[in-house]
Write a protein that holds these residues in place. Sequence first.
Motif, PDB file in Angstrom:
ATOM      1  N   ALA A 190       0.843  -1.194   0.000  1.00 11.93           N
ATOM      2  CA  ALA A 190       0.000   0.000   0.000  1.00 11.93           C
ATOM      3  C   ALA A 190       0.878   1.244   0.000  1.00 11.93           C
ATOM      4  CB  ALA A 190      -0.921   0.010   1.220  1.00 11.93           C
ATOM      5  N   HIS A 191       0.329   2.352  -0.495  1.00  2.00           N
ATOM      6  CA  HIS A 191       1.019   3.640  -0.459  1.00  2.00           C
ATOM      7  C   HIS A 191       0.550   4.432   0.752  1.00  2.00           C
ATOM      8  CE1 HIS A 191       2.440   4.257  -4.913  1.00  2.00           C
ATOM      9  NE2 HIS A 191       3.192   3.401  -4.227  1.00  2.00           N
ATOM     10  N   LEU A 192       1.506   4.940   1.484  1.00  3.33           N
ATOM     11  CA  LEU A 192       1.215   5.645   2.724  1.00  3.33           C
ATOM     12  C   LEU A 192       1.603   7.117   2.614  1.00  3.33           C
ATOM     13  CD1 LEU A 192       0.086   4.643   5.421  1.00  3.33           C
ATOM     14  CD2 LEU A 192       2.422   4.309   6.226  1.00  3.33           C
ATOM     15  N   CYS A 193       0.672   7.982   2.981  1.00  4.48           N
ATOM     16  CA  CYS A 193       0.932   9.421   3.077  1.00  4.48           C
ATOM     17  C   CYS A 193      -0.295  10.049   3.711  1.00  4.48           C
ATOM     18  CB  CYS A 193       1.193  10.048   1.705  1.00  4.48           C
ATOM     19  SG  CYS A 193      -0.278  10.112   0.647  1.00  4.48           S
ATOM     20  N   ASP A 194      -0.241  11.351   3.922  1.00  6.12           N
ATOM     21  CA  ASP A 194      -1.377  12.106   4.423  1.00  6.12           C
ATOM     22  C   ASP A 194      -1.561  13.298   3.494  1.00  6.12           C
ATOM     23  OD1 ASP A 194      -3.472  12.930   6.107  1.00  6.12           O
ATOM     24  OD2 ASP A 194      -2.317  12.512   7.930  1.00  6.12           O
ATOM     25  N   ALA A 195      -2.623  14.055   3.710  1.00  2.00           N
ATOM     26  CA  ALA A 195      -2.915  15.224   2.884  1.00  2.00           C
ATOM     27  C   ALA A 195      -4.008  16.027   3.585  1.00  2.00           C
ATOM     28  CB  ALA A 195      -3.366  14.807   1.481  1.00  2.00           C
ATOM     29  N   PRO A 196      -4.238  17.272   3.171  1.00  3.97           N
ATOM     30  CA  PRO A 196      -5.337  18.039   3.761  1.00  3.97           C
ATOM     31  C   PRO A 196      -6.655  17.286   3.636  1.00  3.97           C
ATOM     32  CG  PRO A 196      -3.952  19.469   2.422  1.00  3.97           C
ATOM     33  CD  PRO A 196      -3.467  18.071   2.188  1.00  3.97           C
ATOM     34  N   ASP A 204      -6.322  21.206 -11.113  1.00  2.00           N
ATOM     35  CA  ASP A 204      -4.926  21.644 -10.987  1.00  2.00           C
ATOM     36  C   ASP A 204      -4.444  21.559  -9.548  1.00  2.00           C
ATOM     37  OD1 ASP A 204      -4.789  22.063 -13.676  1.00  2.00           O
ATOM     38  OD2 ASP A 204      -4.890  24.251 -13.578  1.00  2.00           O
ATOM     39  N   GLU A 205      -5.309  21.907  -8.606  1.00  2.84           N
ATOM     40  CA  GLU A 205      -4.928  21.844  -7.197  1.00  2.84           C
ATOM     41  C   GLU A 205      -4.829  20.393  -6.732  1.00  2.84           C
ATOM     42  OE1 GLU A 205      -3.973  23.169  -3.253  1.00  2.84           O
ATOM     43  OE2 GLU A 205      -3.619  23.820  -5.309  1.00  2.84           O
ATOM     44  N   MET A 206      -5.705  19.545  -7.231  1.00  7.82           N
ATOM     45  CA  MET A 206      -5.618  18.111  -6.924  1.00  7.82           C
ATOM     46  C   MET A 206      -4.265  17.568  -7.393  1.00  7.82           C
ATOM     47  SD  MET A 206      -7.442  15.307  -5.884  1.00  7.82           S
ATOM     48  CE  MET A 206      -9.204  15.394  -6.288  1.00  7.82           C
ATOM     49  N   ILE A 207      -3.883  17.936  -8.622  1.00  6.79           N
ATOM     50  CA  ILE A 207      -2.620  17.470  -9.182  1.00  6.79           C
ATOM     51  C   ILE A 207      -1.442  18.014  -8.388  1.00  6.79           C
ATOM     52  CG2 ILE A 207      -1.110  17.601 -11.206  1.00  6.79           C
ATOM     53  CD1 ILE A 207      -3.657  17.560 -12.935  1.00  6.79           C
ATOM     54  N   ARG A 208      -1.511  19.287  -7.998  1.00  6.84           N
ATOM     55  CA  ARG A 208      -0.407  19.899  -7.255  1.00  6.84           C
ATOM     56  C   ARG A 208      -0.149  19.153  -5.947  1.00  6.84           C
ATOM     57  NH1 ARG A 208       0.935  23.183  -3.170  1.00  6.84           N
ATOM     58  NH2 ARG A 208      -1.202  23.226  -2.377  1.00  6.84           N
ATOM     59  N   ILE A 209      -1.193  18.897  -5.190  1.00  5.76           N
ATOM     60  CA  ILE A 209      -1.025  18.189  -3.916  1.00  5.76           C
ATOM     61  C   ILE A 209      -0.556  16.763  -4.155  1.00  5.76           C
ATOM     62  CG2 ILE A 209      -2.237  17.292  -1.890  1.00  5.76           C
ATOM     63  CD1 ILE A 209      -4.009  19.799  -2.005  1.00  5.76           C
ATOM     64  N   LEU A 210      -1.162  16.108  -5.132  1.00  6.37           N
ATOM     65  CA  LEU A 210      -0.833  14.723  -5.446  1.00  6.37           C
ATOM     66  C   LEU A 210       0.644  14.561  -5.791  1.00  6.37           C
ATOM     67  CD1 LEU A 210      -3.089  12.533  -7.744  1.00  6.37           C
ATOM     68  CD2 LEU A 210      -0.631  12.560  -8.078  1.00  6.37           C
ATOM     69  N   ARG A 211       1.178  15.503  -6.580  1.00  2.00           N
ATOM     70  CA  ARG A 211       2.544  15.354  -7.093  1.00  2.00           C
ATOM     71  C   ARG A 211       3.617  16.070  -6.276  1.00  2.00           C
ATOM     72  NH1 ARG A 211       1.271  15.923 -13.600  1.00  2.00           N
ATOM     73  NH2 ARG A 211       0.408  13.832 -13.859  1.00  2.00           N
ATOM     74  N   GLU A 212       3.235  17.052  -5.468  1.00  2.00           N
ATOM     75  CA  GLU A 212       4.304  17.824  -4.817  1.00  2.00           C
ATOM     76  C   GLU A 212       3.981  18.396  -3.442  1.00  2.00           C
ATOM     77  OE1 GLU A 212       4.027  22.219  -6.696  1.00  2.00           O
ATOM     78  OE2 GLU A 212       4.428  20.658  -8.182  1.00  2.00           O
ATOM     79  N   ALA A 213       2.835  18.042  -2.842  1.00  3.29           N
ATOM     80  CA  ALA A 213       2.505  18.678  -1.556  1.00  3.29           C
ATOM     81  C   ALA A 213       1.746  17.748  -0.621  1.00  3.29           C
ATOM     82  CB  ALA A 213       1.709  19.960  -1.808  1.00  3.29           C
TER      83      ALA A 213
END
Length: 272
Positions: A190-196, A204-213
Amino acid sequence: MKRQFSLAHLTVLGCAPPEMTYIAAMAGYDYVSLRPIYMGLPGEPNYDLAGNNEMMKQTKRALADTGLKLLDIELARIYDGLDPKRYLPAMEVAAELGGKHVLSSIWTPNRNFYIEKFGELCDLAKSFGLTVDLEFVPIAEVFDLAGAVDVLRAVNCENAGIMIDTHHFHRSKDNVEDLNALPRQWFHFAHLCDAPGEIPTERDEMIRILREARSYVGEGGIDVARILNQIPEVPYSIELPNLEKVKEFGYAEHARRCIQTAKDYLDAYPRE
């Protein structure tokens, strides 16, 4: 079972596989998850190990020096016009380095085509002893759990699996209880991370967070533990790209913080 962690390449994308492997070892990971399939994205380095003998040799040496294992390679995308044989060199690399899995995702709306090609991909990987694990991605065509399950049931390949990314699962608004109903043999890592916690409405904002934030586990708004409780204990590949953290700490310290925060979180929220 001892928890096992892999360092996903997107977390330290500026590091070539040998450097990444040494960083992962120093930070306490068990595996690395490499990206030897070049996708041509803006700013993406080319780590095509099949076409770079020297880098392949250095990567082998780094794995031998550190004792780390290769967990998976990425990303075997299914898209219009794809011939899955294009991924054969990368599969050969994975097998030679002792890898276990090939990560895939689907980027065409043509269901008949992607079912056929995903099945072909599984058949090719089987000869190398590899599974093919489908990741649903919020910006891809197969973007939720139901879509991924549909593919796995349609191809009915014994080496096909599903790969849950905690960021993507949260963004898809899927029901965590649905995970518990799936065959346990489908889950390999599984891939592990968190996000807002708030889900972006703009692509564009979805992509920004997904790839760099993305956020360190426990520092965002995703109920990571609730997701993980519904799947078997598997290796966790930490995919946590964050350009600001890398700029602040450097790749090695960012990788260390990724695994330390994940361990602290999982200790605080043990499996039920």
